[in-house]
Design a protein around this motif. Structure first.
Motif, PDB file in Angstrom:
ATOM      1  N   GLU A 191       0.843  -1.185   0.000  1.00  0.00           N
ATOM      2  CA  GLU A 191       0.000   0.000   0.000  1.00  0.00           C
ATOM      3  C   GLU A 191       0.886   1.246   0.000  1.00  0.00           C
ATOM      4  O   GLU A 191       1.892   1.320   0.705  1.00  0.00           O
ATOM      5  N   ILE A 192       0.411   2.204  -0.790  1.00  0.00           N
ATOM      6  CA  ILE A 192       1.164   3.455  -0.893  1.00  0.00           C
ATOM      7  C   ILE A 192       0.526   4.439   0.075  1.00  0.00           C
ATOM      8  O   ILE A 192      -0.702   4.667   0.044  1.00  0.00           O
ATOM      9  N   THR A 193       1.314   5.074   0.892  1.00  0.00           N
ATOM     10  CA  THR A 193       0.813   5.998   1.895  1.00  0.00           C
ATOM     11  C   THR A 193       1.344   7.400   1.729  1.00  0.00           C
ATOM     12  O   THR A 193       0.911   8.320   2.409  1.00  0.00           O
ATOM     13  N   ASP A 194       2.312   7.532   0.801  1.00  0.00           N
ATOM     14  CA  ASP A 194       2.945   8.836   0.615  1.00  0.00           C
ATOM     15  C   ASP A 194       2.069   9.664  -0.300  1.00  0.00           C
ATOM     16  O   ASP A 194       1.739   9.244  -1.418  1.00  0.00           O
ATOM     17  N   LEU A 207      -4.831  17.323   0.668  1.00  0.00           N
ATOM     18  CA  LEU A 207      -4.651  15.860   0.581  1.00  0.00           C
ATOM     19  C   LEU A 207      -3.858  15.418   1.789  1.00  0.00           C
ATOM     20  O   LEU A 207      -2.833  16.001   2.155  1.00  0.00           O
ATOM     21  N   ARG A 208      -4.343  14.283   2.407  1.00  0.00           N
ATOM     22  CA  ARG A 208      -3.622  13.730   3.535  1.00  0.00           C
ATOM     23  C   ARG A 208      -3.879  12.248   3.571  1.00  0.00           C
ATOM     24  O   ARG A 208      -4.805  11.732   2.939  1.00  0.00           O
ATOM     25  N   THR A 240      -5.416  11.742 -10.110  1.00  0.00           N
ATOM     26  CA  THR A 240      -4.416  11.060 -10.965  1.00  0.00           C
ATOM     27  C   THR A 240      -3.190  10.773 -10.151  1.00  0.00           C
ATOM     28  O   THR A 240      -2.607  11.700  -9.534  1.00  0.00           O
ATOM     29  N   ALA A 241      -2.765   9.486 -10.120  1.00  0.00           N
ATOM     30  CA  ALA A 241      -1.561   9.094  -9.393  1.00  0.00           C
ATOM     31  C   ALA A 241      -0.331   9.334 -10.282  1.00  0.00           C
ATOM     32  O   ALA A 241      -0.422   9.551 -11.481  1.00  0.00           O
ATOM     33  N   LEU A 242       0.809   9.257  -9.610  1.00  0.00           N
ATOM     34  CA  LEU A 242       2.049   9.469 -10.355  1.00  0.00           C
ATOM     35  C   LEU A 242       2.205   8.474 -11.499  1.00  0.00           C
ATOM     36  O   LEU A 242       2.845   8.757 -12.498  1.00  0.00           O
TER      37      LEU A 242
END
Length: 667
Positions: free
Chosen positions: A590-593, A626-627, A653-655
């Motif tokens: 999971e991505i949290t950054d 965003l958090r 949109t994600a990186l």
């Protein structure tokens, strides 16, 4: 004249000479005791007494045979008889001659007074020739003894019976008489005419005769004679005259008309000369050596044959082409000077040389080079001038020349070729012409910075060859692309953000060297990618190698309640803040950054009446921020909606490019 008286003779002789009708036969003669009777043609003998004579053969060179008819292998047998054996007898009654040297003796015995003839007759003869016998006949006169008168004796001095004398050298014949009552006396003998076939020349047989009758009563007669030959001891002389005297050609050959005249002479007996051949000649035509002969006989013997050989050739030889020698090329051409050989023929004297030759002029070439025959001669000296025959030849003495016409191949960079190079040359030949107008040479598989391509061999139609390498050229040729590789491996699938760094390009080239090595196609974006390494050498050859890999997108989850997803239009009061909740996963992680969110965008859109709607029940306060909510384990994007009504689409949109969207209607 007194009657004959008896006489006791101690020796007598018989002489036989050839008659005119038998001059060609050998003659039987005698060798007589000349003190009694040289010939015994009349032999006086006293009753009871005896007389004798010796017979011999005298050759006459007649009967078509020179010399004696008796050869030692042949025999003549003669019977001897007395006509009246009561008066006188003769012994032996048969004599044999084996050679001309035989001298048998005849003995006559007187029995009573009277006369009887003694004759010779041939019994056998195997000589194949003839003999004369008649002259051998003589008379025997038998007289009574005791008379007052004794018979005289007659002898002959000078020539000998049966002898031969050269013409002009016959001794003088003298009669010598001895008589008891009359005394001695002498007088010249009577000479008969010369008889024989050549009597007119003073050659033949002659008899010297003596006869004497004494003065007693009765008178007694004694007679005698010698027969001898007068001969020609010199054979004929044969000479010839030629006009011209000497050959006017070579090697004894005449090249003009020739006249031959024979001369036959015998000064002693010219009338006896007989010629055989001796025909005068005039030669006006060519002929091989021909012998002309002359033989002659005379009373003096024979001469010859004398031969004169004459050869005449007044005709020059003929000349014809025979063969040629030289270096034969192709298509009937010679590639060297040519020597032509000509055959020389001559039907009479023959050629001095059967073959003569001549060569083409130095350095002369062309399609029709003529070679003329040289002067030719025959053995006699006749000549055929130069040029009587000629022959033409195709002669090309020189190889073709090459002119460089350029090179073809795949041109690379910096003056290099990247393929085999072919050079071309123009072939020039002004005589027989080139076998091919152009020739080429190839570098083949050679490569390097100085590849030398020798010029190819070239030939002309005649076969002359210009060897390879007379005009070589050098080229830079690189046929081999460089080698290329990655310094690290890249392949398989990677989640966005975890893609390895771009690999480096590694290249090498042993010929022209590496000009560049580049990497293309590298990307860390989501999707299928091919990374390619491309190397280029200085010559322009290029090599590539590739690797495939996939960048996987993150997994998006949301937006969560209170927002509905899909085609549902969320209804919310304008100006309120809507919490947009979502999660992102890189594979199982999971991505949290929050930096993983590239953007949050809101776009207006037409409002449709057909789309389902749902009121947003929960709103939040605060602006758009965003958090990551660790409590709820999710991202929260608080979206403060515009204060104006309308329809909107909110998109995160994600990186990695992944998106999630929701539809909103502000009221």
């Amino acid at each position: 004249m007194r009657a004959r008286s008896a006489l006791a003779a101690t020796a007598a002789a018989v002489t036989v000479f050839a008659s005119a009708t038998s001059a060609l036969a050998d003659t039987i003669t005698n060798r007589i005791d000349t003190t009694v009777d040289a010939v015994a043609e009349t032999m006086p003998i006293l009753v009871g007494g005896t007389g004798s004579t010796v017979l011999a053969v005298v050759p006459t060179k007649g009967d078509n045979k020179n010399g004696c008819n008796l050869t030692g292998k042949t025999t003549l047998v003669v019977d001897v008889a007395s006509a009246d054996t009561s008066i006188a007898t003769v012994t032996p009654s048969r004599v044999t001659f084996d050679s001309c040297g035989d001298t048998p003796t005849l003995t006559v015995k007187a029995l009573k007074v009277g006369s009887s003839a003694i004759t010779l007759k041939e019994y056998t003869n195997d000589t194949g020739r003839t003999f004369e016998y008649a002259p051998a006949t003589f008379d025997v006169n038998v007289v009574a003894p005791g008379g007052a008168n004794t018979p005289p004796s007659v002898g002959i001095t000078g020539p000998s019976d049966g002898a031969s004398y050269a013409k002009g050298a016959v001794p003088a014949a003298t009669c010598v008489v001895a008589d008891a009552e009359d005394g001695a006396s002498s007088f010249p003998a009577a000479l008969s005419a010369i008889t024989g076939p050549y009597a007119s020349d003073g050659i033949g047989t002659q008899t010297a005769s003596c006869s004497y009758t004494d003065h007693g009563t009765p008178g007694l007669t004694a007679s005698g004679s010698v027969t001898y030959s007068i001969v020609d001891n010199s054979a004929p002389v044969i000479t010839s005259d030629l006009t011209p005297v000497h050959p006017d050609g070579l090697n004894g050959w005449y090249r003009s008309d020739v006249k031959l005249t024979w001369n036959v002479a015998d000064t002693e007996s010219p009338g006896s000369v007989l010629k055989d051949g001796c025909v005068d000649q005039t030669i006006t035509s060519d002929q091989a050596e021909t012998a002309y002969s002359c033989s002659a006989t005379s009373a003096g013997g024979s001469a010859g044959p004398v031969s004169v050989s004459i050869k005449r050739d007044a005709t020059a030889p003929t000349v014809a082409f025979e063969s040629a020698s030289g270096t034969a090329g192709l298509a009937g051409w010679y590639v060297s000077p040519v020597t032509a050989t000509f055959a020389v023929t001559d039907a009479t004297s023959g050629p001095a040389e059967p073959l003569v030759s001549a060569s083409s002029p130095a350095g002369v070439e062309g399609t029709n080079v003529s070679i003329a025959s040289p002067e030719a001669s025959d053995v006699a000296g006749n000549t055929t001038p130069p040029g009587a025959a000629s022959q033409s030849f195709k002669i090309d003495l020189n190889a073709p020349t090459l002119t460089y016409a350029g090179a073809t191949g795949t041109a690379g960079n910096n003056g290099w070729f990247t393929s085999a190079v072919t050079t071309a040359y123009t072939v020039n030949d002004s005589v027989s012409g080139p076998a091919q107008p152009t020739v080429t040479a190839s570098s083949g598989a050679a490569e390097g910075s100085g590849v030398v391509i020798p010029s190819p061999a070239a030939s002309d139609v005649a076969g002359n060859v210009t060897p390879a390498g007379v005009d070589s050229r050098s080229f830079k040729i690189d046929l081999t692309p460089p080698t290329v590789a990655f310094d690290s491996s890249l392949g398989g699938s990677y989640y966005f953000g975890k893609v390895p760094a771009q690999p480096n390009c590694v290249a090498s080239d042993s010929v022209s060297g590496v000009a560049s090595c580049q990497i293309t196609g590298y990307s860390s974006a989501v999707g299928f990618h091919t990374v390619t390494a491309t190397a280029t050498d200085v010559a322009g050859n290029t090599s590539t190698t590739s690797m495939d890999y996939t960048v996987l997108a993150w997994t998006m989850s949301g937006f969560f309640q209170p927002v509905d997803m899909g085609t549902v239009v969320n209804t919310v009061k304008a100006g309120s803040t809507v919490p947009l909740k979502f999660r992102m996963y890189s594979g199982p992680t999971e991505i949290t950054d929050t930096a993983a969110v590239k953007s949050f965008r809101v776009a207006s859109m037409p409002c449709g009446v057909t789309a389902p709607t749902d009121d947003v029940e929960i709103t939040s306060t605060g602006g758009t921020v965003l958090r990551f909510d660790t409590t709820g384990d999710q991202f929260i994007q608080n979206w403060q909606t515009p204060k104006t009504t309308g329809c909107y689409k909110a998109t995160m949109t994600a990186l990695d490019g992944s998106t999630i969207s929701a539809l909103f209607k502000l009221k």
